[in-house]
Design an enzyme around this catalytic site. Structure first.
Site, PDB file in Angstrom:
ATOM      1  N   LYS A   1     -11.050  -6.376 -14.589  1.00 31.71           N
ATOM      2  CA  LYS A   1     -10.634  -5.050 -14.149  1.00 31.71           C
ATOM      3  C   LYS A   1     -11.524  -4.609 -12.996  1.00 31.71           C
ATOM      4  O   LYS A   1     -12.746  -4.691 -13.085  1.00 31.71           O
ATOM      5  CB  LYS A   1     -10.721  -4.068 -15.317  1.00 31.71           C
TER       6      LYS A   1
ATOM      7  N   GLU B   1      -1.496   5.805 -32.175  1.00 27.27           N
ATOM      8  CA  GLU B   1      -1.457   7.209 -32.571  1.00 27.27           C
ATOM      9  C   GLU B   1      -0.854   7.419 -33.956  1.00 27.27           C
ATOM     10  O   GLU B   1      -1.318   8.289 -34.715  1.00 27.27           O
ATOM     11  CB  GLU B   1      -0.677   8.017 -31.536  1.00 27.27           C
TER      12      GLU B   1
ATOM     13  N   ARG C   1       4.177  10.556 -30.142  1.00 22.90           N
ATOM     14  CA  ARG C   1       4.541   9.262 -30.716  1.00 22.90           C
ATOM     15  C   ARG C   1       4.368   9.252 -32.239  1.00 22.90           C
ATOM     16  O   ARG C   1       4.877   8.372 -32.914  1.00 22.90           O
ATOM     17  CB  ARG C   1       3.681   8.151 -30.100  1.00 22.90           C
TER      18      ARG C   1
END
Length: 626
Positions: free
Chosen positions: A281, A366, A394
């Protein structure tokens, strides 16, 4: 310069493989310079430059379909598909989206913005292809962070069942926004170690067999027996193979030649294939390589210097939450903190450091977080789940069934409620009042300023059932701190009392409401200004007062109209039996709000103080004339 000649994927294919590394360097330079002026997701995009080039070199997009998980890493894809000239509009109102958008380009095959969805969507596209008798390729690009989400496993459980041809690219950089957690991260690390071991074994094998005396016997002793070193250290087959998915990798995600070779082979395989690539990254920009979390999503910065620490001492609402939960956690050892892979964004990093046993990062999960919190509450603790509004939606089922039906003391700290701006439709937190306020047992609050937010957090801990506190992105308001009144359940706060006109503000809209109040005073009116505080339960005394004493009732909230605070208040007023009252709700329309600067969006949709004031004057005038 190769990049200036690239206007479509076909232009990429005109280059020799040897020139692709040069193109990758030019794209990285372009990304750093461009994002430094517009802001955006930088580290994740720098990490997939080589991968994206290789994909467009090998596949024929838009005939072949790319599905980007989340999609915040699709900038290189946008550059290679004819949108580089528009990058100065990235995430600006009416400009390029920071995510794939099918209405933006024929090369974007699926809208994304939330995590762990790409494999399921790709399976659907592949099935549609098969049913239509077509032969194009479908490629899902999913990060290892997204593999902490349950939906990814539901998709994997289905993809191998009937051998649908599909290519899954697992982009493994050991990061989501923050460092990855959990068993899957550990498992992928072991797969990488397995490959390193196999490479070392291959080298050792060659050396042993080249020995003139005894090498062959030593090799047989080490590697031919049942209890070999390999079997002792690493599993022979990957989890993916057991699910019916051919596993390839791990592969260096920055070796374009290798990626091209693997993709070309994968196209010929008629069963699901997972290609495990390893990337870094922030690749190619040292500050982002060193601090990938800082450069995950950035504002404008100096590309030569990098992102500097903010000199702005004003607290954001996330800062206030971070400070307050530390204070409460110090005096109450029952308080636990939960995040779904966002300890930095939600302000829980310091709590994690000071109280590691009471901090839980559950990954991008979640639904699990909510039910896990319910279990903690049932066991006698006070879990505080800090989560962005757009991600909490969600877990609606778990909120209802696992928390609220049992009336468990779970606190939902809902960050980024309301308009968040540049991330657009998938991230606007304008639905949470609508999907929370109607749930029985759930107390839903919103503060008008930072002091009231702290008071609501303290108050939430004293309650016995579930509580949700929504608060916006950005600087914490200090409006009207001097006139703070104690919080009582289901009771609104009257700030200024007048006559005939009532301005009822919910949460962060108080800044606009106060400006509207001042404008009305200047025009000779004497309105009442009310801070609603609670969307559930709504103040019954407020309902009675509004119905009896005010001709004009105006509500203001940063939520959509349907099911919002204003709609709920209007319903209760109708039940009470209002007759001649004029009720008008200022809220966002029932539509998906595009990306753009918050103030510009407020003005566009009639939610700025100026637009609200103008509308109120119009309504009063129309009713006088009527």
């Amino acid at each position: 310069m190769y990049l200036e000649k690239i206007n479509s994927p076909e232009d990429v294919k005109k280059l020799s493989v040897d020139k692709l590394d040069i193109l990758a360097g030019e794209i990285r330079e372009f990304l750093v310079n461009s994002v430094s002026h517009t802001g955006g997701h930088l580290a994740s995009n720098l990490g997939v430059v080589d991968l994206t080039i290789a994909m467009h070199y090998c596949f024929c997009c838009p005939r072949d379909k790319f599905v980007w998980d989340v999609g915040h890493q699709a900038y290189t894809h946008k550059i290679l598909t004819g949108r580089k000239e528009e990058f100065d509009t990235l995430r600006k109102l009416d400009g390029l989206s920071g995510f794939p958008k099918t209405n933006e380009s024929k090369y974007d095959s699926f809208n994304t913005g939330h995590s762990s969805t790409s494999i399921a969507a790709a399976i659907g596209l592949a099935k549609a292809r098969d049913l239509m008798g077509h032969t194009y390729n479908v490629v899902s690009v999913i990060g290892d962070g997204a593999m902490t989400g349950g939906m990814a496993y539901e998709a994997l459980n289905n993809v191998g069942r009937d051998h649908t041809k599909l290519i899954i690219v697992l982009n493994d950089n050991q990061m989501s926004i923050s460092e990855n957690v959990g068993a899957m991260s550990k498992y992928l690390s072991e797969l990488i170690l397995t490959q390193k071991y196999m490479n070392a074994k291959s080298g050792l094998q060659k050396k042993l067999k080249s020995m003139p005396v005894g090498g062959e016997q030593i090799y047989n002793l080490l590697y031919k027996g049942k209890g070999t070193l390999k079997n002792a250290i690493m599993p022979e087959n990957s989890m993916f193979e057991h699910l019916g998915i051919k596993y390839v990798g791990p592969i260096d995600g920055h070796d374009i030649k290798r990626l091209v070779s693997v993709f070309n082979r994968a196209k010929k395989i008629n069963v699901p294939v997972l290609i495990h690539i390893i990337t870094k990254k922030g690749k190619g920009y040292e500050p982002a390589e060193i601090m990938p979390s800082v450069y995950h999503g950035v504002g404008k910065f100096d590309a030569k210097i990098g992102v500097l620490p903010s000199t702005d001492k004003k607290e954001t609402y996330s800062d206030v939450f971070s400070r307050k939960i530390l204070e409460m956690g110090a005096v109450n050892n029952k308080i636990c903190a939960i995040t779904a892979a966002m300890p930095l964004g939600t302000g829980l990093s310091k709590f994690a450091s000071l109280y590691p046993k009471r901090f839980f990062d559950v990954g991008i999960a979640e639904e699990y977080a909510v039910t896990f919190a319910a279990g903690l509450a049932k066991g006698g603790f006070i879990p505080v789940f800090a989560v962005y509004s757009t991600f909490l939606q969600r877990s609606y089922d778990q909120i209802v069934h696992d928390v609220c039906i049992q009336n468990l003391h779970v606190i939902f700290a809902i960050d980024r409620a309301g308009i968040v701006g540049d991330d657009g439709e998938t991230h606007q937190g304008i639905y949470d009042i609508s999907y929370l306020a109607h749930i029985p047992n759930l107390t839903v609050m919103a503060p008008k300023n930072k002091a009231e937010f702290e008071g609501m957090l303290e108050y939430a801990v004293t309650l016995s059932g579930p509580v949700a506190i929504r608060y916006p992105r950005g600087e914490a308001s200090e409006i009207m701190i001097a006139v703070e009144k104690p919080i009582e359940k289901g009771k609104a706060e009257y700030i200024y009392e007048g006559e005939k006109i009532a301005l009822v503000s919910y949460g962060a809209m108080m800044d606009e409401a106060a400006d509207v109040y001042s404008c009305l005073i200047e025009e000779g009116y004497n309105p009442t200004l009310i801070n609603a505080r609670f969307a559930s339960p709504i103040d019954t005394g407020l309902i009675s007062d509004l119905a009896k004493n005010y001709k004009y009732i105006f509500t203001m909230e940063d939520n959509i109209y349907s099911g919002g605070f204003g709609a709920l208040l209007a319903q209760r007023l109708c039940e009470f039996g209002v007759k001649d009252n004029v009720i008008y709700n200022f809220a966002f329309p029932d539509m998906y709000i595009e990306h753009g600067n918050r103030n510009l969006l407020f003005d566009r949709y009639g939610m700025s103080a100026e637009k609200i004031f103008q509308k109120i004057i119009q309504i009063i005038g129309d009713n006088r004339n009527g």
